[in-house]
Design a protein around this motif. Sequence first.
Motif, short mmCIF file in Angstrom:
data_model
loop_
_atom_site.label_atom_id
_atom_site.label_comp_id
_atom_site.label_asym_id
_atom_site.label_seq_id
_atom_site.Cartn_x
_atom_site.Cartn_y
_atom_site.Cartn_z
N ILE A 181 13.65 -9.61 8.73
CA ILE A 181 13.25 -9.24 7.30
C ILE A 181 12.21 -8.52 7.54
O ILE A 181 11.09 -8.53 8.49
N ASN A 182 12.12 -7.53 6.79
CA ASN A 182 11.02 -6.39 6.90
C ASN A 182 11.25 -5.87 8.25
O ASN A 182 11.89 -5.13 8.72
N ASN A 183 10.01 -5.80 8.84
CA ASN A 183 9.82 -5.13 10.22
C ASN A 183 9.49 -6.05 11.26
O ASN A 183 8.99 -5.84 12.29
N SER A 184 10.07 -7.33 10.92
CA SER A 184 10.19 -8.35 11.88
C SER A 184 11.60 -8.85 12.31
O SER A 184 12.34 -9.27 11.54
N VAL A 185 11.77 -9.06 13.67
CA VAL A 185 12.82 -9.75 14.16
C VAL A 185 12.60 -11.14 14.74
O VAL A 185 11.72 -11.08 15.67
N TYR A 186 13.22 -12.21 14.35
CA TYR A 186 13.03 -13.32 14.68
C TYR A 186 14.13 -13.79 15.54
O TYR A 186 15.46 -13.55 15.23
N ILE A 187 13.65 -14.63 16.78
CA ILE A 187 14.78 -14.74 17.81
C ILE A 187 14.97 -16.44 17.87
O ILE A 187 13.56 -16.98 18.23
N ILE A 188 15.98 -16.99 17.84
CA ILE A 188 16.06 -18.39 18.27
C ILE A 188 15.96 -18.79 19.76
O ILE A 188 17.01 -18.43 20.37
N GLY A 189 14.86 -18.41 20.37
CA GLY A 189 14.70 -18.53 21.74
C GLY A 189 13.79 -17.57 22.15
O GLY A 189 12.95 -16.93 21.39
N SER A 190 13.58 -17.42 23.56
CA SER A 190 12.76 -16.47 24.11
C SER A 190 13.52 -15.45 24.86
O SER A 190 14.21 -15.78 25.86
N LEU A 191 13.22 -14.08 24.74
CA LEU A 191 13.94 -13.15 25.57
C LEU A 191 13.60 -13.28 27.27
O LEU A 191 14.42 -12.77 28.02
N LEU A 192 12.60 -14.03 27.71
CA LEU A 192 12.39 -14.14 29.10
C LEU A 192 13.39 -14.98 29.60
O LEU A 192 13.78 -15.03 30.79
N PHE A 193 14.02 -15.94 28.77
CA PHE A 193 15.27 -16.58 29.39
C PHE A 193 16.59 -15.90 29.17
O PHE A 193 17.59 -16.59 29.45
N TYR A 194 16.55 -14.71 28.81
CA TYR A 194 17.88 -13.96 28.35
C TYR A 194 18.15 -13.19 29.35
O TYR A 194 17.00 -12.13 29.72
N GLU A 196 19.11 -10.23 29.70
CA GLU A 196 18.98 -8.87 29.26
C GLU A 196 18.01 -8.69 28.27
O GLU A 196 17.79 -7.94 27.49
N GLY A 197 16.90 -9.63 28.27
CA GLY A 197 15.97 -9.88 27.47
C GLY A 197 14.87 -8.71 27.47
O GLY A 197 14.47 -8.13 26.45
N SER A 198 14.61 -8.13 28.53
CA SER A 198 13.63 -7.05 28.65
C SER A 198 14.36 -5.86 28.16
O SER A 198 13.42 -4.97 27.30
N MET A 199 15.48 -5.42 27.93
CA MET A 199 16.23 -4.32 27.54
C MET A 199 16.06 -4.56 25.81
O MET A 199 15.97 -3.61 25.22
N VAL A 200 16.21 -5.56 25.51
CA VAL A 200 16.18 -6.05 23.81
C VAL A 200 14.74 -5.89 23.56
O VAL A 200 14.70 -5.23 22.64
N LYS A 201 13.94 -6.40 24.45
CA LYS A 201 12.50 -6.09 24.13
C LYS A 201 12.13 -4.75 23.81
O LYS A 201 11.41 -4.34 22.79
N PHE A 203 14.04 -2.07 23.36
CA PHE A 203 14.82 -1.60 22.23
C PHE A 203 14.09 -1.75 20.97
O PHE A 203 13.72 -0.75 20.17
N LEU A 204 13.56 -3.00 20.74
CA LEU A 204 12.97 -3.51 19.26
C LEU A 204 11.50 -2.78 19.44
O LEU A 204 11.29 -2.34 18.19
N GLU A 205 10.81 -3.13 20.53
CA GLU A 205 9.62 -2.27 20.34
C GLU A 205 9.55 -0.85 20.10
O GLU A 205 8.74 -0.44 19.54
N ASP A 206 10.65 -0.25 20.65
CA ASP A 206 10.35 1.36 20.48
C ASP A 206 10.82 1.77 19.00
O ASP A 206 10.50 2.76 18.54
N LEU A 207 11.54 0.66 18.32
CA LEU A 207 11.51 0.79 16.88
C LEU A 207 10.53 0.17 16.04
O LEU A 207 10.43 0.27 14.86
N ASN A 208 9.51 -0.21 16.69
CA ASN A 208 8.20 -0.74 16.03
C ASN A 208 8.42 -1.97 15.38
O ASN A 208 7.70 -2.34 14.27
N TYR A 209 9.35 -2.97 15.95
CA TYR A 209 9.71 -4.23 15.33
C TYR A 209 8.57 -4.98 15.90
O TYR A 209 8.28 -5.08 17.16
N ARG A 210 8.21 -5.86 15.02
CA ARG A 210 7.38 -7.24 15.54
C ARG A 210 8.60 -8.08 16.09
O ARG A 210 9.44 -8.68 15.03
N ILE A 211 8.37 -8.69 17.44
CA ILE A 211 9.14 -9.65 17.81
C ILE A 211 8.67 -11.06 17.54
O ILE A 211 7.57 -11.50 18.17
#
Length: 228
Positions: A181-194, A196-201, A203-211
């Motif tokens: 929603i808007n400029n925020s991506v909500y994740i059910i879980g933590s990317l630390l446990f995924y 490929e989490g660092s790649m997702v993080k 990618f989203l940060e480069d698009l200026n999303y709030r995680i």
Amino acid sequence: MLIIVDKKIPGEAKQKLSAYGTLLELETEGIVYPAISGHPDIFLCKTPQALIVSPSLPDKYIDKLQEQQLQFIPGNQASSIQHPTSVHYNAAVSDHYLVHRLEYTDPVILQNCHTLKKIPVKQAYTRCNLLLLKDDHYITSDPGIHRNLHRSGLDGIFVSPTGIILPGFPNGFIGGAMGLINNSVYIIGSLLFYPEGSMVKKFLEDLNYRIIELYEGPLFDGGGILFI
């Protein structure tokens, strides 16, 4: 704001989400497979024009939508356990695109998305596997979706579904573990446990999303998070 989620997502995630709006927890029985029986993306599809709702959605949830004074349109095709009737509402829709196996898309969704560019894919559980982002970007866990979107000029990343929880199956999918929603991506879980989490993080940060990570644990496929 109403936030629609599967009742089966972890309690900590629901508690954190409730700080952002009113939760509506879906739970059905005997309509579709148990693993996806509470998934918002099986029963509802949000388009730029309207919220489209499966006629199979139990009346108690229709009542909840009406209590919140939310506008919605009934779809034509019922959701049920047999493929392809479980995928009619599992389209991925943004302000510019409709991505789905179009021969299975409910006609009401197609009508409401007539001005959008349509990208056909073979994976009918499209929204489960895809999060459409701003500026023609995306994240997907399906290689076929990735190829089709790339050919259509979109810029995104493919990530493995391995490590994403969907009870009853070996794994879930990335789209089902996320909401936007808007400029925020909500994740059910933590990317630390995924894995490929660092790649997702990045990618989203480069698009200026709030995680916003909703609990400290593996990514959980709950059929997405629907914000209305």
